[in-house]
Design a protein around this motif. Structure first.
Motif, PDB file in Angstrom:
ATOM      1  N   MET A 174     -49.969 -89.976 -61.169  1.00 25.85           N
ATOM      2  CA  MET A 174     -48.944 -89.696 -60.445  1.00 25.85           C
ATOM      3  C   MET A 174     -49.070 -88.934 -58.970  1.00 25.85           C
ATOM      4  O   MET A 174     -48.000 -89.229 -58.214  1.00 25.85           O
ATOM      5  CB  MET A 174     -47.925 -88.662 -61.273  1.00 25.85           C
ATOM      6  CG  MET A 174     -47.435 -89.485 -62.555  1.00 25.85           C
ATOM      7  SD  MET A 174     -46.245 -90.822 -62.232  1.00 25.85           S
ATOM      8  CE  MET A 174     -46.516 -92.005 -63.738  1.00 25.85           C
ATOM      9  N   ALA A 175     -50.125 -88.138 -59.148  1.00 28.86           N
ATOM     10  CA  ALA A 175     -50.418 -87.639 -57.620  1.00 28.86           C
ATOM     11  C   ALA A 175     -50.687 -88.680 -56.736  1.00 28.86           C
ATOM     12  O   ALA A 175     -50.629 -88.629 -55.514  1.00 28.86           O
ATOM     13  CB  ALA A 175     -51.532 -86.300 -57.860  1.00 28.86           C
ATOM     14  N   CYS A 176     -51.631 -89.646 -57.066  1.00 32.96           N
ATOM     15  CA  CYS A 176     -52.067 -90.632 -56.223  1.00 32.96           C
ATOM     16  C   CYS A 176     -50.617 -91.504 -55.790  1.00 32.96           C
ATOM     17  O   CYS A 176     -50.610 -91.756 -54.584  1.00 32.96           O
ATOM     18  CB  CYS A 176     -52.968 -91.615 -56.992  1.00 32.96           C
ATOM     19  SG  CYS A 176     -53.352 -93.278 -56.449  1.00 32.96           S
ATOM     20  N   THR A 177     -49.630 -91.518 -56.524  1.00 31.53           N
ATOM     21  CA  THR A 177     -48.451 -92.394 -56.180  1.00 31.53           C
ATOM     22  C   THR A 177     -47.771 -91.624 -55.312  1.00 31.53           C
ATOM     23  O   THR A 177     -47.416 -91.955 -54.318  1.00 31.53           O
ATOM     24  CB  THR A 177     -47.599 -92.575 -57.436  1.00 31.53           C
ATOM     25  OG1 THR A 177     -48.307 -93.667 -58.430  1.00 31.53           O
ATOM     26  CG2 THR A 177     -46.053 -93.203 -56.875  1.00 31.53           C
ATOM     27  N   VAL A 178     -47.740 -90.170 -55.356  1.00 36.61           N
ATOM     28  CA  VAL A 178     -47.013 -89.260 -54.532  1.00 36.61           C
ATOM     29  C   VAL A 178     -47.557 -89.492 -53.038  1.00 36.61           C
ATOM     30  O   VAL A 178     -47.067 -90.008 -51.899  1.00 36.61           O
ATOM     31  CB  VAL A 178     -46.937 -87.712 -54.824  1.00 36.61           C
ATOM     32  CG1 VAL A 178     -46.828 -87.016 -53.502  1.00 36.61           C
ATOM     33  CG2 VAL A 178     -46.394 -87.522 -55.865  1.00 36.61           C
ATOM     34  N   ALA A 179     -49.016 -89.325 -53.125  1.00 36.95           N
ATOM     35  CA  ALA A 179     -49.836 -89.549 -51.731  1.00 36.95           C
ATOM     36  C   ALA A 179     -49.566 -90.756 -51.018  1.00 36.95           C
ATOM     37  O   ALA A 179     -49.166 -91.020 -49.987  1.00 36.95           O
ATOM     38  CB  ALA A 179     -51.485 -89.495 -52.076  1.00 36.95           C
ATOM     39  N   ALA A 210     -52.049-102.112 -60.607  1.00 34.10           N
ATOM     40  CA  ALA A 210     -52.964-102.732 -61.528  1.00 34.10           C
ATOM     41  C   ALA A 210     -53.913-101.959 -62.348  1.00 34.10           C
ATOM     42  O   ALA A 210     -54.025-102.130 -63.453  1.00 34.10           O
ATOM     43  CB  ALA A 210     -53.183-103.818 -60.889  1.00 34.10           C
ATOM     44  N   GLY A 211     -54.553-101.042 -61.242  1.00 37.30           N
ATOM     45  CA  GLY A 211     -55.517-100.107 -61.619  1.00 37.30           C
ATOM     46  C   GLY A 211     -55.140 -99.259 -62.785  1.00 37.30           C
ATOM     47  O   GLY A 211     -55.781 -98.962 -63.671  1.00 37.30           O
ATOM     48  N   GLN A 212     -54.093 -98.689 -62.315  1.00 35.89           N
ATOM     49  CA  GLN A 212     -53.410 -97.776 -63.354  1.00 35.89           C
ATOM     50  C   GLN A 212     -53.012 -98.082 -64.581  1.00 35.89           C
ATOM     51  O   GLN A 212     -53.175 -97.588 -65.606  1.00 35.89           O
ATOM     52  CB  GLN A 212     -52.029 -96.900 -62.565  1.00 35.89           C
ATOM     53  CG  GLN A 212     -52.950 -96.026 -61.378  1.00 35.89           C
ATOM     54  CD  GLN A 212     -51.618 -95.268 -60.755  1.00 35.89           C
ATOM     55  OE1 GLN A 212     -50.363 -95.616 -61.011  1.00 35.89           O
ATOM     56  NE2 GLN A 212     -51.857 -94.279 -59.768  1.00 35.89           N
ATOM     57  N   PHE A 270     -57.477-101.321 -56.640  1.00 39.09           N
ATOM     58  CA  PHE A 270     -57.566-101.170 -58.260  1.00 39.09           C
ATOM     59  C   PHE A 270     -58.768-100.031 -58.436  1.00 39.09           C
ATOM     60  O   PHE A 270     -58.053 -99.170 -59.354  1.00 39.09           O
ATOM     61  CB  PHE A 270     -58.453-102.481 -58.643  1.00 39.09           C
ATOM     62  CG  PHE A 270     -58.569-102.711 -60.153  1.00 39.09           C
ATOM     63  CD1 PHE A 270     -57.378-103.345 -60.780  1.00 39.09           C
ATOM     64  CD2 PHE A 270     -59.425-102.034 -60.636  1.00 39.09           C
ATOM     65  CE1 PHE A 270     -57.192-103.440 -62.005  1.00 39.09           C
ATOM     66  CE2 PHE A 270     -59.153-102.016 -61.990  1.00 39.09           C
ATOM     67  CZ  PHE A 270     -58.443-102.488 -62.831  1.00 39.09           C
ATOM     68  N   THR A 271     -59.574 -99.835 -57.813  1.00 45.34           N
ATOM     69  CA  THR A 271     -60.691 -98.474 -57.891  1.00 45.34           C
ATOM     70  C   THR A 271     -59.793 -97.432 -57.924  1.00 45.34           C
ATOM     71  O   THR A 271     -59.996 -96.344 -58.647  1.00 45.34           O
ATOM     72  CB  THR A 271     -61.734 -98.613 -57.029  1.00 45.34           C
ATOM     73  OG1 THR A 271     -62.417 -99.955 -57.227  1.00 45.34           O
ATOM     74  CG2 THR A 271     -62.552 -97.456 -57.497  1.00 45.34           C
ATOM     75  N   LEU A 272     -58.759 -96.855 -56.839  1.00 48.03           N
ATOM     76  CA  LEU A 272     -58.146 -95.932 -56.603  1.00 48.03           C
ATOM     77  C   LEU A 272     -57.129 -95.687 -57.837  1.00 48.03           C
ATOM     78  O   LEU A 272     -57.149 -94.617 -58.588  1.00 48.03           O
ATOM     79  CB  LEU A 272     -57.392 -95.816 -55.349  1.00 48.03           C
ATOM     80  CG  LEU A 272     -56.484 -94.783 -54.816  1.00 48.03           C
ATOM     81  CD1 LEU A 272     -57.237 -93.250 -55.053  1.00 48.03           C
ATOM     82  CD2 LEU A 272     -55.592 -95.101 -53.699  1.00 48.03           C
ATOM     83  N   GLY A 273     -56.665 -96.812 -58.177  1.00 46.41           N
ATOM     84  CA  GLY A 273     -55.705 -96.646 -59.193  1.00 46.41           C
ATOM     85  C   GLY A 273     -56.158 -96.392 -60.703  1.00 46.41           C
ATOM     86  O   GLY A 273     -55.789 -95.330 -61.022  1.00 46.41           O
ATOM     87  N   ILE A 333     -56.250 -88.855 -50.492  1.00 47.42           N
ATOM     88  CA  ILE A 333     -55.663 -90.048 -50.694  1.00 47.42           C
ATOM     89  C   ILE A 333     -54.936 -90.506 -49.290  1.00 47.42           C
ATOM     90  O   ILE A 333     -54.933 -91.539 -48.841  1.00 47.42           O
ATOM     91  CB  ILE A 333     -54.717 -90.324 -51.962  1.00 47.42           C
ATOM     92  CG1 ILE A 333     -55.807 -90.069 -52.999  1.00 47.42           C
ATOM     93  CG2 ILE A 333     -54.165 -91.573 -52.140  1.00 47.42           C
ATOM     94  CD1 ILE A 333     -55.227 -90.076 -54.554  1.00 47.42           C
ATOM     95  N   LYS A 334     -54.191 -89.388 -49.188  1.00 51.82           N
ATOM     96  CA  LYS A 334     -53.291 -89.885 -47.722  1.00 51.82           C
ATOM     97  C   LYS A 334     -54.143 -90.348 -46.457  1.00 51.82           C
ATOM     98  O   LYS A 334     -53.957 -90.996 -45.575  1.00 51.82           O
ATOM     99  CB  LYS A 334     -52.281 -88.519 -47.547  1.00 51.82           C
ATOM    100  CG  LYS A 334     -51.208 -88.535 -48.262  1.00 51.82           C
ATOM    101  CD  LYS A 334     -50.242 -87.325 -48.245  1.00 51.82           C
ATOM    102  CE  LYS A 334     -49.188 -87.441 -47.430  1.00 51.82           C
ATOM    103  NZ  LYS A 334     -48.219 -86.154 -47.448  1.00 51.82           N
ATOM    104  N   ALA A 335     -55.256 -89.144 -46.362  1.00 52.31           N
ATOM    105  CA  ALA A 335     -56.275 -89.586 -45.173  1.00 52.31           C
ATOM    106  C   ALA A 335     -56.803 -91.123 -45.574  1.00 52.31           C
ATOM    107  O   ALA A 335     -56.906 -91.757 -44.327  1.00 52.31           O
ATOM    108  CB  ALA A 335     -57.285 -88.604 -45.157  1.00 52.31           C
TER     109      ALA A 335
END
Ligand SMILES: [Fe+2]
Ligand SMILES: [Fe+2]
Length: 177
Positions: A99-104, A32-34, A84-87, A163-165
């Motif tokens: 897209m990198a966020c999605t990978v993580a 939703a954020g993205q 939401f904030t991360l996205g 992001i993974k952490a």
């Protein structure tokens, strides 16, 4: 797993449903954020496709939590905002950072679902099938993100590591709270 608890312990399976519900809730909020930032751009259709699948994952765990009388995570308001904030923040950095966020996120969820599938008691055939099907879709999301330039995001390694952490902390906390 908590020492002294067997994998088939109902409390163990309840914790699994609680954390999965919280995770899918957070995932829906990330997309939703993205979408709030990039929904009108070239990646809009892909983001909407992934968001719709996350919504279906969330609804499945919503129903399951009700049927199994699992208390949802008390931290949903936090995941509402943090997701939401991360996205939105990664999307503001650019399509590749989104897209990198999605990978993580999807790699963290893939590993998480794999651990759960391995730990589920034999009798939980329905839940195992659900987790296996959702894991396949999470892997698709990761692959779509990789195919759309995730690795060319500035600071890719650092970004996905952070992001993974964060996801691992969110998972550990949502199993309990
Ligand atoms: Fe999902
Ligand atoms: Fe996903």
């Amino acid at each position: 797993m908590t020492p002294g608890r067997l994998p088939g312990d109902p409390a163990t399976v309840s914790r699994m449903v609680r954390v999965d519900h919280a995770g899918e809730y957070g995932a829906a909020r990330i997309y939703a954020g993205q979408l709030a930032v990039l929904g009108g751009g070239a990646q809009g259709p892909l983001l909407r496709h992934m968001a719709a699948q996350e919504q279906r994952h969330l609804e499945t765990f919503n129903t399951m939590a009700g049927e199994r009388r699992v208390r949802p995570s008390a931290l949903l308001p936090l995941w509402h905002l943090a997701g939401f904030t991360l996205g939105a923040v990664t999307a503001a950095l650019g399509e590749r950072a989104a897209m990198a966020c999605t990978v993580a996120v999807e790699e963290a969820i893939d590993a998480h679902y794999t651990r759960q599938i391995d730990a589920l008691p034999e009798s939980e055939t329905g839940l195992r099938a659900t987790l296996t099907a959702f894991r396949a879709e999470e892997r698709e999301h990761r692959d779509s993100a990789l195919a759309n330039g995730a690795e060319r995001a500035p600071g890719y390694r650092l970004l996905i590591g952070a992001i993974k952490a964060g996801c691992r902390v969110a998972i550990a906390v949502s199993e309990r709270i």
